[in-house]
Design a protein around this motif. Structure first.
Motif, PDB file in Angstrom:
ATOM      1  N   PRO A 122      31.828  36.287  50.839  1.00 40.05           N
ATOM      2  CA  PRO A 122      31.511  35.955  49.450  1.00 40.05           C
ATOM      3  C   PRO A 122      30.202  36.554  48.934  1.00 40.05           C
ATOM      4  N   LEU A 123      29.187  36.623  49.767  1.00 35.06           N
ATOM      5  CA  LEU A 123      27.914  37.203  49.325  1.00 35.06           C
ATOM      6  C   LEU A 123      28.076  38.673  48.989  1.00 35.06           C
ATOM      7  N   ALA A 124      28.939  39.363  49.734  1.00 33.79           N
ATOM      8  CA  ALA A 124      29.224  40.776  49.442  1.00 33.79           C
ATOM      9  C   ALA A 124      29.941  40.893  48.108  1.00 33.79           C
ATOM     10  N   GLU A 125      30.963  40.082  47.905  1.00 26.20           N
ATOM     11  CA  GLU A 125      31.703  40.135  46.639  1.00 26.20           C
ATOM     12  C   GLU A 125      30.770  39.854  45.462  1.00 26.20           C
ATOM     13  N   ALA A 126      29.798  38.960  45.680  1.00 29.58           N
ATOM     14  CA  ALA A 126      28.856  38.643  44.596  1.00 29.58           C
ATOM     15  C   ALA A 126      28.023  39.869  44.227  1.00 29.58           C
ATOM     16  N   ALA A 127      27.912  40.815  45.162  1.00 31.16           N
ATOM     17  CA  ALA A 127      27.150  42.051  44.880  1.00 31.16           C
ATOM     18  C   ALA A 127      27.954  43.033  44.049  1.00 31.16           C
ATOM     19  N   SER A 128      29.266  42.761  43.876  1.00 33.45           N
ATOM     20  CA  SER A 128      30.113  43.686  43.104  1.00 33.45           C
ATOM     21  C   SER A 128      29.915  43.487  41.594  1.00 33.45           C
ATOM     22  N   TRP A 129      29.493  42.268  41.215  1.00 38.06           N
ATOM     23  CA  TRP A 129      29.347  41.943  39.779  1.00 38.06           C
ATOM     24  C   TRP A 129      30.631  42.294  39.035  1.00 38.06           C
ATOM     25  N   ASP A 130      31.760  42.054  39.732  1.00 36.88           N
ATOM     26  CA  ASP A 130      33.063  42.308  39.099  1.00 36.88           C
ATOM     27  C   ASP A 130      33.871  41.020  39.176  1.00 36.88           C
ATOM     28  N   LEU A 131      33.778  40.213  38.139  1.00 36.49           N
ATOM     29  CA  LEU A 131      34.392  38.880  38.172  1.00 36.49           C
ATOM     30  C   LEU A 131      35.910  38.967  38.272  1.00 36.49           C
ATOM     31  N   GLU A 132      36.494  39.973  37.668  1.00 35.38           N
ATOM     32  CA  GLU A 132      37.951  40.109  37.754  1.00 35.38           C
ATOM     33  C   GLU A 132      38.386  40.354  39.200  1.00 35.38           C
ATOM     34  N   LEU A 133      37.686  41.224  39.882  1.00 36.33           N
ATOM     35  CA  LEU A 133      38.065  41.505  41.280  1.00 36.33           C
ATOM     36  C   LEU A 133      37.767  40.315  42.187  1.00 36.33           C
ATOM     37  N   ILE A 134      36.688  39.616  41.891  1.00 38.60           N
ATOM     38  CA  ILE A 134      36.370  38.405  42.678  1.00 38.60           C
ATOM     39  C   ILE A 134      37.475  37.374  42.495  1.00 38.60           C
ATOM     40  N   LYS A 135      37.944  37.249  41.265  1.00 36.65           N
ATOM     41  CA  LYS A 135      39.046  36.318  40.977  1.00 36.65           C
ATOM     42  C   LYS A 135      40.317  36.764  41.687  1.00 36.65           C
ATOM     43  N   THR A 136      40.552  38.070  41.719  1.00 40.22           N
ATOM     44  CA  THR A 136      41.759  38.576  42.393  1.00 40.22           C
ATOM     45  C   THR A 136      41.739  38.253  43.884  1.00 40.22           C
ATOM     46  N   SER A 137      40.566  38.371  44.495  1.00 39.81           N
ATOM     47  CA  SER A 137      40.479  38.002  45.929  1.00 39.81           C
ATOM     48  C   SER A 137      40.914  36.552  46.124  1.00 39.81           C
ATOM     49  N   ALA A 138      40.485  35.685  45.218  1.00 43.03           N
ATOM     50  CA  ALA A 138      40.864  34.275  45.315  1.00 43.03           C
ATOM     51  C   ALA A 138      42.361  34.095  45.065  1.00 43.03           C
ATOM     52  N   GLU A 139      42.884  34.822  44.098  1.00 44.20           N
ATOM     53  CA  GLU A 139      44.324  34.729  43.793  1.00 44.20           C
ATOM     54  C   GLU A 139      45.170  35.161  44.998  1.00 44.20           C
ATOM     55  N   LEU A 140      44.779  36.245  45.628  1.00 45.12           N
ATOM     56  CA  LEU A 140      45.563  36.743  46.772  1.00 45.12           C
ATOM     57  C   LEU A 140      45.407  35.829  47.988  1.00 45.12           C
ATOM     58  N   THR A 141      44.234  35.237  48.122  1.00 47.33           N
ATOM     59  CA  THR A 141      44.043  34.245  49.187  1.00 47.33           C
ATOM     60  C   THR A 141      44.994  33.075  48.972  1.00 47.33           C
ATOM     61  N   ALA A 142      45.056  32.600  47.738  1.00 45.95           N
ATOM     62  CA  ALA A 142      45.942  31.476  47.406  1.00 45.95           C
ATOM     63  C   ALA A 142      47.400  31.862  47.620  1.00 45.95           C
ATOM     64  N   LEU A 143      47.750  33.076  47.247  1.00 48.89           N
ATOM     65  CA  LEU A 143      49.138  33.529  47.390  1.00 48.89           C
ATOM     66  C   LEU A 143      49.558  33.495  48.854  1.00 48.89           C
ATOM     67  N   GLU A 144      48.692  34.005  49.721  1.00 46.74           N
ATOM     68  CA  GLU A 144      49.021  34.028  51.159  1.00 46.74           C
ATOM     69  C   GLU A 144      48.996  32.613  51.732  1.00 46.74           C
ATOM     70  N   ALA A 145      48.022  31.832  51.320  1.00 43.61           N
ATOM     71  CA  ALA A 145      47.900  30.467  51.854  1.00 43.61           C
ATOM     72  C   ALA A 145      49.092  29.619  51.456  1.00 43.61           C
ATOM     73  N   ALA A 146      49.459  29.690  50.180  1.00 47.35           N
ATOM     74  CA  ALA A 146      50.572  28.876  49.678  1.00 47.35           C
ATOM     75  C   ALA A 146      51.878  29.305  50.333  1.00 47.35           C
TER      76      ALA A 146
END
Ligand code: GLC
Length: 741
Positions: A122-146
């Motif tokens: 997460p600290l690395a993703e925070a360095a991207s300053w790309d909220l859309e891509l950060i959100k996508t990481s969460a979406e794909l995590t949820a997709l695999e988890a669900a």
């Protein structure tokens, strides 16, 4: 057993069919109340209890006798660390088909940066300053988890961290409350989507509530002493943002805050979270933090711990069993406690209802979906996209980077060159080494046949053994350029992994000095879970890339940046100190009465170390150069209810196209309490071709200027302000305005 649940459902249908006009209950509320009325006290306490699955997933069927007993007798309402479509189905059957009321279990797991496809920490993703891509990481995590039978993620971790000795700094979004709030919202929305009942979303958790990152000495689990003003100004904003974004659950933490373990903090949970913020989800304790209140010496027994946690607003007890063992006795002694218990159970049942578990408890446990979605190739593409954007270029002397692709020899030296575990970082859930592409593999994929790659570890990550230096020196001497891959292993940051010395471990610095002595250009690729304090490295090597722990696509992402397929755009979400002795060192500090002045002895400074950090918050270079000019404000005075438009001209004055994170800061020059010298208020990530310019604009209102004043009112005070726009928290253009009442 399901008959009872069916009866309740039938009752609900009749009750809500319009027959009984007096009841104004939503279907969900009516269902939950009906179910609650059926539950015994034992069953209610079961819903407030969570047990862990056996650490080793011993096959798809639950055989562990304790788990079978807990699930089939309604003694728990949740398991953590039970994952996989078949295994969760097996556990769910025990609860749904054998317990008296058949209330479904909710399965939780720590998927901090991915389930099976591991994204950057997460600290690395925070360095991207790309909220859309950060959100996508969460979406794909949820997709695999669900798809793997999971309903609930113990993420995002939203703790603000100002101390890089603390191992869990890797787990959050860094030191800034405003940026931490933006990232918290992106992750909650990514995990939960628009509908928790969707098979692509899961419930999220804002953790660890609160101020866990303020641990004294950076030692995990340690005492935290934080004034209410600092709590509300620095540590609570990301939690409030998560609550406002509708996060389903909160998790408290291990720390005692101003003398009260947060697990029993009525101020935090009942007053601030559930009353001020009107939070309707439920609060789960952190691993045994309820029972650990005896260790905190605030509870003289497990029974007292249960009482304090219940009164403190903790709705579900993770792993320790004080609720199961003592709540019935406590209700006998204090019948009024039943209102707390009913409230907690309603909150838990409501999330299960929102997940659709009462309609179909097995809906997430589908082996076919699991096989289709987990580790999908599209997830690896995203992993690479966000990984390369998370890389921060810290130094690039003499334009050493990007490397030419026609180099004849590249020496790749260092203990992490081909390490498959480290890129996954800590908290890697079901991430597997075989899915990781190392930097050595990434470089080999990136170069052509004309380029020979020479490689040697040179040393271990953390030992005094220098026996491989000779071979490393020999290889390096033959190369056109040296890529030195150094840093921390995965398990040198994360929970219970604090460091007192945050330099390069072992003899890695000596390795760099030896490599530099060959006279060849040295490009450092730093892999780490926290800021690394190592002045010689930053000040003597030709180029330095901060690559954190970037997940399964570390190698290709780093190669993309090294060879210029992607021009690095990352910016630091944390300050990098020169020495651990400077900690805490953060950008939005107070001025003090004797601000640092190198020409004045009696000012705030060290006699043995620089006052300033190695690199400030928001810092990051590019292969191109960006010029900021013509800062303008559309008015000198801001009236409440009005807004100020701020504009700056940004020009790409270099030879590469690239993205720049344009940052907006303000300073409140005077206040009823001391105010930070600078505060982040916004940013825009802008792409420009070489030689082109664009206007970048921001809007500020008085709402953006609010803070907790001397009476702990959250408001903006009239007076003079400065505004700063630039590439980081130190270099910027400056303007000023006044807020007028
Ligand atoms: C751990 C962590 C917490 C995690 C929980 C369950 O101790 O503090 O973040 O969610 O236990 O694994």
């Amino acid at each position: 057993m399901r008959i009872i649940l069916a009866t309740i459902t039938l009752g609900l249908i009749i009750g809500c069919s319009g027959l009984d006009q007096t009841q104004d209950l939503s279907p969900k509320g009516a269902f939950i109340d009906s179910l609650l009325n059926e539950m015994t006290l034992t069953e209610k306490i079961g819903q407030m209890s969570q047990a862990t699955g056996s650490w080793e997933t011993t096959g798809p069927v639950i055989k562990d006798p304790d788990m079978v007993d807990l699930a089939s007798n309604g003694k728990v309402g949740s398991f953590l660390n039970v994952f996989g479509a078949k295994r969760t189905r097996s556990a769910q059957k025990l609860a749904v088909e054998q317990s008296r009321l058949g209330i479904p279990l909710i399965f939780g797991y720590d998927m901090i940066h991915g389930y099976a496809t591991t994204f950057p920490i997460p600290l690395a993703e925070a360095a991207s300053w790309d909220l859309e891509l950060i959100k996508t990481s969460a979406e794909l995590t949820a997709l695999e988890a669900a798809a793997a039978g999971l309903h609930w993620n113990f993420a995002p971790m939203v703790d603000i961290a100002r101390d890089p000795r603390w191992g869990r700094i890797m787990e959050g979004a860094g030191e800034d409350p405003w940026w931490g709030s933006q990232v918290a919202v992106a992750r909650v929305e990514g995990y939960q989507g628009e509908d928790l009942a969707s098979l692509s979303t899961i419930a999220a958790t804002a953790k660890h509530f609160a101020a866990y990152g303020a641990a004294e000495g950076g030692r995990d689990y340690n005492t935290t002493e934080v004034s209410e003003r600092t709590l509300r100004e620095v540590y609570l904003p990301p939690f409030q943002a998560a609550a406002d974004a509708g996060v389903a659950t909160f998790m408290n933490g291990f720390n005692d805050l101003n003398g009260i373990p947060v697990t029993a903090s009525e101020l935090l949970v009942r007053q601030i979270l559930k009353k001020e913020w009107n939070f309707k989800g439920f609060v789960v304790s952190d691993w045994a933090s309820v029972q650990e209140m005896t260790d905190h010496t605030i509870a003289s027994s497990d029974k007292e711990a249960a009482r304090l946690a219940l009164l403190g607003g903790c709705d579900m007890e993770m792993v320790s069993t004080t609720y199961r063992e003592y709540l019935e006795a406590l209700v006998d002694e204090h019948p009024e406690f039943i209102t707390h218990i009913d409230d907690a159970v309603r909150r838990v049942l409501a999330i299960k209802y929102d997940l659709g578990l009462f309609q179909d408890p097995y809906r997430y446990s589908d082996p076919e979906r699991e096989a289709k979605l987990v580790l999908h190739n599209d997830h690896f593409k995203h992993a690479r996209a966000i990984a390369k954007r998370s890389i921060v270029l810290l130094e690039n002397r003499n334009q050493t980077l990007p490397l030419k692709r026609d180099l004849s020899r590249i020496a790749v030296i260092g203990p992490l060159v081909d390490d498959k575990e480290t890129p996954m970082g800590t908290w890697s859930a079901q991430g597997k080494e075989e899915n990781v592409t190392t930097i050595l593999e990434g470089l080999r994929l990136a170069v052509g046949d004309q380029t020979k790659i020479l490689t040697s570890n040179g040393c271990d990550v953390n030992s005094s053994d220098k026996s491989d230096f000779k071979k490393a020196r020999s290889l390096a001497s033959k190369a056109d350029v040296i890529i030195a891959v150094v840093g921390e292993e995965a398990l040198m940051s994360g929970e219970a992994l604090s460091r007192a010395d945050i330099g390069l471990p072992g003899v890695q610095l000596e390795l760099l000095q030896m490599l530099k002595a060959t006279g060849k250009p040295v490009v450092v690729v730093l892999m780490n879970g926290r800021p690394i304090a190592e002045p010689w490295m930053y000040e003597n090597c030709d180029a330095v890339l901060e690559t954190w722990h970037l997940g399964v696509q570390s190698g290709p992402a780093i190669a993309d940046v090294l060879f210029g397929s992607y021009n690095p755009s990352g910016k630091l979400p944390v300050t990098i100190p020169r020495a651990a002795g400077q900690i805490p060192l953060y950008y939005n500090h107070k001025n003090t009465g004797r601000a640092y002045d190198p020409s004045e002895r009696y000012t705030s400074q060290y006699i043995d170390e620089d006052h300033l950090p190695q690199y400030p918050f928001g810092y990051g270079l590019s292969y191109t150069t960006f010029e900021y000019s013509d800062l303008s404000l559309d008015k000198p005075e801001l009236h409440r209810g009005d807004s100020i438009e701020i504009e700056v001209k940004l020009t790409n004055t270099g030879a590469f196209s690239g993205e720049e994170v344009v940052q907006l800061y303000t300073r409140d020059l005077f206040g009823s309490v001391t105010r930070p010298v600078i505060e982040l208020k916004g940013f825009k990530k802008v792409y420009l071709e070489p030689g082109t310019s664009t206007q970048v604009s921001f809007t500020i209102t008085s709402d953006n200027l609010r803070f907790w004043d001397k009476d702990l009112n959250f408001r903006a005070e009239s007076g003079a302000f400065k505004v700063f726009v630039g590439p980081n928290s130190v270099d910027h253009l400056e303007g000023e305005f006044s807020l007028i009442d």
